[in-house]
Scaffold this motif. Structure first.
Motif: not given
Length: 419
Positions: A53-55, A302-305, A329-335
């Protein structure tokens, strides 16, 4: 590979029914930015081998941009491994290809999905937003309405089918296919899964379960060749694609094109309902709508991963990764990475710069981002012009999914004076 005791689980799709797990993401970014996650058997779906998991924002961008190291083609782009027999089929879509093959298909569909063609639908999109919002306000019971059922599902679906050129009588099919494919992890949102010979659920993206959609795509393309229009399906039908490529483009545009706005629109309005001061600034004209759209996308991607597969042995954030490992990759975490976004938990509609990754990055950046932004901006503009400040009328219901950041029910109060 052991799952460390202090590494929070961000795989289980049931976690996301309570909202984005921001505290788990924060702990991963702080202590384990590339963390091993187990894939246990859940809700009948078989166990998997696990993944990284890449955050953190910088690492997410690096993975998305480096297709030579992190491949979409090797194992496709969903966390769960596809059936090996389905993998050649899944590789027909550009979502599951790497450059240079990906570039050929993307150029073909880009010529059909031009900004000029999208912008030509702006007036129709605005009229639809006005009509749906007015009907929601008129039909509200006790001043409240489920915004998903009354507005955003129809809004996203009808805008997409206009752009594609799908006849009105067939539009409900697209929503049915989207729900089946996107909501498959949610026992309350999707039909009961079909089971394979071994008793395990069949992946709704497998060719065995997409025959109806593909047959429709071929039929629609034949119709467009005989009766061309200024729409995306006409352009694709005339683009010289082989039948399998055309089917997969229709699949991708139907599902991704619909669910991007279907997920983002209620998420943005929920964020505004939870931050009334920010909403009033937007309604007064103190914040540009384009900038507000990007901030609402940042807090509710809209997309989580998305998954990649390591093509070679490599290292990311100090963690050794072996060829063949899954990297997600986890988009909401990067954001919400504090290294990039000041006070990331605050809704700042004027935030600039705002390098969110809600539409991805690198060669696979979302092809429909321009159309999605147009729809979201228009919906928020029309809400601010004609509706009262959004106010929760009950808890939202969120999709059980570690892939799509969906809201399946959003009760909002819509009575009272505009603004």
């Amino acid at each position: 590979m052991d799952h460390a005791a202090d590494v929070p689980d961000v795989f289980d799709p049931r976690i996301y029914a309570s909202g984005i797990p921001h505290e788990r993401y924060r702990l991963l970014r702080e202590r384990h930015p590339v963390a091993w996650q187990a894939e246990p058997k859940i809700q009948g779906w078989p166990a998997g081998p696990g993944f990284w998991a890449v955050t953190r924002h910088a690492d997410v961008v690096r993975v998305l941009r480096d297709h030579r190291t992190y491949s979409s083609w090797l194992g496709a782009t969903q966390i769960r491994d596809p059936d090996p027999a389905d993998l050649p089929f899944l590789r027909r879509t550009m979502l599951n290809q790497d450059p240079p093959e990906h570039g050929r298909l993307r150029r073909l569909v880009s010529r059909a999905f031009t900004p000029a063609r999208v912008d030509a639908f702006a007036g129709r999109v605005r009229e639809r937003a006005r009509t749906l919002l007015a009907a929601a306000r008129r039909d509200a019971e006790d001043g409240a309405v489920d915004l998903v059922g009354a507005v955003t599902d129809e809004y996203a679906l009808l805008n997409l089918t206009d752009l594609l050129g799908v006849p009105a009588a067939d539009r409900a099919l697209l929503l049915e296919w989207t729900v089946r494919i996107i909501g498959y992890q949610d026992p309350d949102d999707a039909p009961a899964p079909l089971l394979g010979p071994d008793g395990t659920p069949l992946n709704p993206r497998s060719p065995a379960l997409l025959g109806e959609m593909f047959a429709y795509a071929r039929e629609l393309a034949d119709h467009k060749r005989r009766h061309p229009g200024d729409d995306v399906m006409t352009a694709l039908a005339e683009a010289g694609l082989d039948p399998a490529e055309l089917e997969m483009f229709f699949f991708l545009l139907t599902v991704a094109g619909n669910d991007t706005v279907r997920s983002a629109a209620p998420g943005g309005l929920l964020a505004l309902a939870q931050a009334p001061d920010a909403y009033h600034r937007l309604a007064r004209g103190s914040v540009p709508f384009d900038r507000a759209v990007d901030e609402l996308l940042r807090v509710h991607p809209p997309v989580l991963s998305f998954r990649r597969t390591a093509a070679v042995d490599t290292e990311l954030a100090g963690q050794r990764i072996r060829a063949g490992d899954k990297v997600v990759v986890f988009h909401a975490s990067a954001n919400h990475d504090e290294r990039v976004f000041a006070d990331p938990g605050r809704l700042d509609l004027a935030r600039t710069p705002n390098p969110h990754v809600s539409f991805g990055d690198g060669p696979h950046v979302c092809l429909g981002a321009h159309f999605a932004r147009l729809q979201l901006r228009t919906l928020y503009e029309e809400w601010c012009a004609a509706m009262p400040a959004p106010e929760p009328a009950g808890p939202p219901r969120r999709l059980v999914s570690n892939f799509i950041n969906g809201i399946t029910r959003l009760p909002l109060r819509v009575s009272g004076p505009a603004r």
